[in-house]
Design a protein around this motif. Structure first.
Motif, PDB file in Angstrom:
ATOM      1  N   ASP A 151       0.838  -1.192   0.000  1.00  0.00           N
ATOM      2  CA  ASP A 151       0.000   0.000   0.000  1.00  0.00           C
ATOM      3  C   ASP A 151       0.881   1.252   0.000  1.00  0.00           C
ATOM      4  N   ILE A 152       0.982   1.910  -1.147  1.00  0.00           N
ATOM      5  CA  ILE A 152       1.862   3.078  -1.267  1.00  0.00           C
ATOM      6  C   ILE A 152       1.393   4.220  -0.371  1.00  0.00           C
ATOM      7  N   HIS A 153       0.086   4.416  -0.258  1.00  0.00           N
ATOM      8  CA  HIS A 153      -0.422   5.465   0.637  1.00  0.00           C
ATOM      9  C   HIS A 153      -0.012   5.179   2.082  1.00  0.00           C
ATOM     10  N   GLN A 154      -0.109   3.926   2.486  1.00  0.00           N
ATOM     11  CA  GLN A 154       0.284   3.540   3.844  1.00  0.00           C
ATOM     12  C   GLN A 154       1.773   3.795   4.073  1.00  0.00           C
TER      13      GLN A 154
ATOM     14  N   PHE B 250       5.621   5.388   7.070  1.00  0.00           N
ATOM     15  CA  PHE B 250       7.001   4.905   7.076  1.00  0.00           C
ATOM     16  C   PHE B 250       7.939   5.995   6.546  1.00  0.00           C
ATOM     17  N   PRO B 251       8.819   6.518   7.395  1.00  0.00           N
ATOM     18  CA  PRO B 251       9.695   7.619   6.974  1.00  0.00           C
ATOM     19  C   PRO B 251      10.716   7.220   5.913  1.00  0.00           C
ATOM     20  N   HIS B 252      11.076   5.936   5.866  1.00  0.00           N
ATOM     21  CA  HIS B 252      12.096   5.487   4.923  1.00  0.00           C
ATOM     22  C   HIS B 252      11.566   4.314   4.102  1.00  0.00           C
ATOM     23  N   VAL B 253      12.141   4.148   2.917  1.00  0.00           N
ATOM     24  CA  VAL B 253      11.683   3.088   2.027  1.00  0.00           C
ATOM     25  C   VAL B 253      12.853   2.541   1.226  1.00  0.00           C
TER      26      VAL B 253
ATOM     27  N   ALA C 217      17.972  -1.335  -6.148  1.00  0.00           N
ATOM     28  CA  ALA C 217      17.266  -0.760  -5.005  1.00  0.00           C
ATOM     29  C   ALA C 217      17.481   0.730  -4.934  1.00  0.00           C
ATOM     30  N   MET C 218      16.385   1.471  -4.775  1.00  0.00           N
ATOM     31  CA  MET C 218      16.438   2.895  -4.458  1.00  0.00           C
ATOM     32  C   MET C 218      16.118   3.014  -2.973  1.00  0.00           C
ATOM     33  N   TRP C 219      16.985   3.661  -2.218  1.00  0.00           N
ATOM     34  CA  TRP C 219      16.956   3.570  -0.758  1.00  0.00           C
ATOM     35  C   TRP C 219      17.054   4.963  -0.170  1.00  0.00           C
ATOM     36  N   GLY C 220      16.128   5.328   0.703  1.00  0.00           N
ATOM     37  CA  GLY C 220      16.237   6.633   1.343  1.00  0.00           C
ATOM     38  C   GLY C 220      14.928   7.100   1.946  1.00  0.00           C
TER      39      GLY C 220
ATOM     40  N   THR D 157       8.450   8.923  -5.924  1.00  0.00           N
ATOM     41  CA  THR D 157       7.984   9.961  -6.836  1.00  0.00           C
ATOM     42  C   THR D 157       7.177   9.311  -7.961  1.00  0.00           C
ATOM     43  N   PRO D 158       6.389  10.086  -8.689  1.00  0.00           N
ATOM     44  CA  PRO D 158       5.646   9.495  -9.819  1.00  0.00           C
ATOM     45  C   PRO D 158       6.552   8.762 -10.796  1.00  0.00           C
ATOM     46  N   ASP D 159       7.735   9.282 -11.061  1.00  0.00           N
ATOM     47  CA  ASP D 159       8.626   8.642 -12.025  1.00  0.00           C
ATOM     48  C   ASP D 159       9.162   7.310 -11.507  1.00  0.00           C
ATOM     49  N   THR D 160       9.595   7.285 -10.242  1.00  0.00           N
ATOM     50  CA  THR D 160      10.148   6.036  -9.716  1.00  0.00           C
ATOM     51  C   THR D 160       9.066   4.970  -9.565  1.00  0.00           C
TER      52      THR D 160
END
Length: 252
Positions: free
Chosen positions: A204-207, A212-215, A223-226, A233-236
């Motif tokens: 759940d992206i909204h959740q 969750f402060p980090h992903v 992996a994109m991490w931060g 973002t819409p692009d990622t």
């Protein structure tokens, strides 16, 4: 196979979990590769990505259940006893003949030992854990008699008994109704407020954005991490979720 360092690097803060250029290959197929990033002590991180991106594999690699093909994982000052793990609900055999109380008590193995008995204090903690997840009236039932939501509440109560420093959750809210999800998410927030490290596979992206402060966003074997606001973002998200899964790896 890459080395699996158990926290001997002086530059890593105690309690940190760090991946350095890590990669996993299953049945000859790369799942993800060149993954570098850290879970800081007390952080709260979601693992996101499309089906087949290797989210569950990442959790299992951190636990040492899946070997690395390259790179390293450092668990600074941590032992296996510091980790509490909730697998996907479908991976748990609910036909096993065990009562709700005994299932919760099994989460206290750090205190009782694998074959130890539970004393009065441990049983009181188990009763308190069941009350915390609103299952105090279900203590004597067998686990196969519980609904899906009740069973997930039970598994969270079992995690409460473990008193783990690192809480790892694999799709903990899948197929749950909204009240159950909110109750269990509140417990996750409590764990985070206590300084525990939370790592959760979520869909759940909204959740993820609100809680969750980090992903860690897994996409195309990388992996994109931060920080969540910077990564999702819409692009990622389009890059991670738009491609079809046809011909992709069958790992979740």
């Amino acid at each position: 196979m890459g080395a699996d360092r158990l926290g001997r690097g002086p530059a890593v803060t105690k309690g940190t979990i760090r991946l350095d250029d890590a990669g996993v290959v299953l049945n000859g197929t790369p799942v993800w590769r060149h993954v570098t990033g850290s879970f800081a002590p007390g952080s709260m991180t979601a693992i996101a990505g499309a089906n087949g991106a290797g989210k569950s594999t990442l959790l299992r690699a951190i636990l040492g259940e899946v070997p690395l093909a390259s790179g390293t994982i450092t668990r600074a000052g941590l032992s296996q006893r510091d980790f509490g793990y909730l697998p996907q609900a479908r991976a748990i055999d609910r036909a096993f003949p065990i009562s709700v109380t005994d299932m919760v008590l099994s989460g206290a193995w750090r205190q009782t030992g694998a074959f130890g008995g539970a004393d009065r204090q441990v049983r009181l903690r188990a009763a308190s854990a069941l009350r915390r997840v609103n299952l105090d009236g279900q203590a004597e039932r067998m686990i196969d008699a519980l609904s899906a939501g009740q069973f997930q509440r039970l598994m969270f109560a079992r995690l409460l008994m473990s008193d783990a420093r690192i809480i790892m959750l694999d799709e903990p809210f899948t197929a749950l109704d909204a009240p159950t999800t909110q109750d269990l998410l509140e417990l996750v927030r409590e764990w985070h407020a206590q300084g525990r490290t939370i790592i959760a596979v979520l869909h759940d992206i909204h959740q993820i954005r609100t809680c969750f402060p980090h992903v860690v966003l897994l996409s195309a074997g990388r992996a994109m991490w931060g920080e969540t606001t910077r990564i999702l973002t819409p692009d990622t998200l389009h890059a991670a979720y738009a491609p079809t899964q046809a011909g992709g790896a069958a790992w979740s």
